[in-house]
Design an enzyme around this catalytic site. Structure first.
Site, mmCIF file in Angstrom:
data_model
loop_
_atom_site.group_PDB
_atom_site.id
_atom_site.type_symbol
_atom_site.label_atom_id
_atom_site.label_comp_id
_atom_site.label_asym_id
_atom_site.label_seq_id
_atom_site.Cartn_x
_atom_site.Cartn_y
_atom_site.Cartn_z
ATOM 1 N N HIS A 57 39.935 31.243 35.486
ATOM 2 C CA HIS A 57 41.377 31.447 35.576
ATOM 3 C C HIS A 57 42.071 30.150 35.181
ATOM 4 C CE1 HIS A 57 41.303 34.980 38.678
ATOM 5 N NE2 HIS A 57 40.413 35.137 37.706
ATOM 6 N N GLU A 59 44.359 28.433 36.612
ATOM 7 C CA GLU A 59 44.464 27.465 37.718
ATOM 8 C C GLU A 59 43.159 26.708 37.920
ATOM 9 O OE1 GLU A 59 45.136 30.746 37.716
ATOM 10 O OE2 GLU A 59 46.233 31.290 39.519
ATOM 11 N N CYS A 87 45.732 33.946 42.614
ATOM 12 C CA CYS A 87 44.967 34.928 43.379
ATOM 13 C C CYS A 87 44.308 34.226 44.570
ATOM 14 C CB CYS A 87 43.902 35.576 42.474
ATOM 15 S SG CYS A 87 42.566 34.439 42.020
ATOM 16 N N CYS A 90 41.864 31.358 43.514
ATOM 17 C CA CYS A 90 42.571 30.160 43.053
ATOM 18 C C CYS A 90 43.316 29.483 44.199
ATOM 19 C CB CYS A 90 43.513 30.520 41.916
ATOM 20 S SG CYS A 90 42.627 31.076 40.430
#
Length: 151
Positions: A57, A59, A87, A90
């Site tokens: 992801h 992040e 999410c 993260c």
């Protein structure tokens, strides 16, 4: 909206550029940057398809890049600008990084940390939500519209 070089809006525009890069590579268009002392020290976008890695992801990639830049695992003096709410995975990583501030654009109604557990973020971390949400939503909507057309 006044745009200064060191404003949240300026930095979010940089995160949106990263999201556009993800979009251009058929990745879910989420972009992130990490700023430390008014300097962008990390840029990233979702790369889960390209890397065949569910943890890639924006992040997560930005956290790793920023930590490498700083030479340590804590991001106490840093701000993460992200085009979509982190999410749970993260948010957990951001908790452990002890990041100072998170600014996100679009809420994630299904998987965002505020829906799962708002306490996932470190208690000292400042959170600002909704900055440039409409710009982020346009990119996300275009991505999923295109994905439906391909199938």
């Amino acid at each position: 909206m006044e745009l200064t070089v060191y404003s949240d809006e300026h930095y979010m525009k940089e995160a949106l550029k990263q999201a556009q890069m993800a979009f251009d590579q058929d990745e879910i268009p989420v972009g992130a940057i990490v700023v430390c002392q008014k300097t962008i020290i990390a840029r990233a976008y979702n790369q889960t398809e390209m890397l065949n890695d569910v943890t890639a992801h924006a992040e997560m990639l930005a956290i790793t890049s920023a930590a490498n830049y700083l030479g340590g695992k804590y991001l106490k003096d840093c701000t993460l600008y992200i085009t979509m709410e982190p999410c749970g995975m993260c948010a957990g990583a951001l908790f452990w990084s002890q990041i100072n501030k998170i600014v996100y654009a679009l809420p994630d109604e299904k998987r965002g940390f505020t829906k799962i557990n708002p306490a996932m973020i470190h208690p000292k971390t400042e959170v600002r939500a909704g900055l440039m949400a409409s710009e982020s939503k346009q990119l996300i909507d275009a991505f999923f519209t295109n994905a439906r057309r391909k199938n």
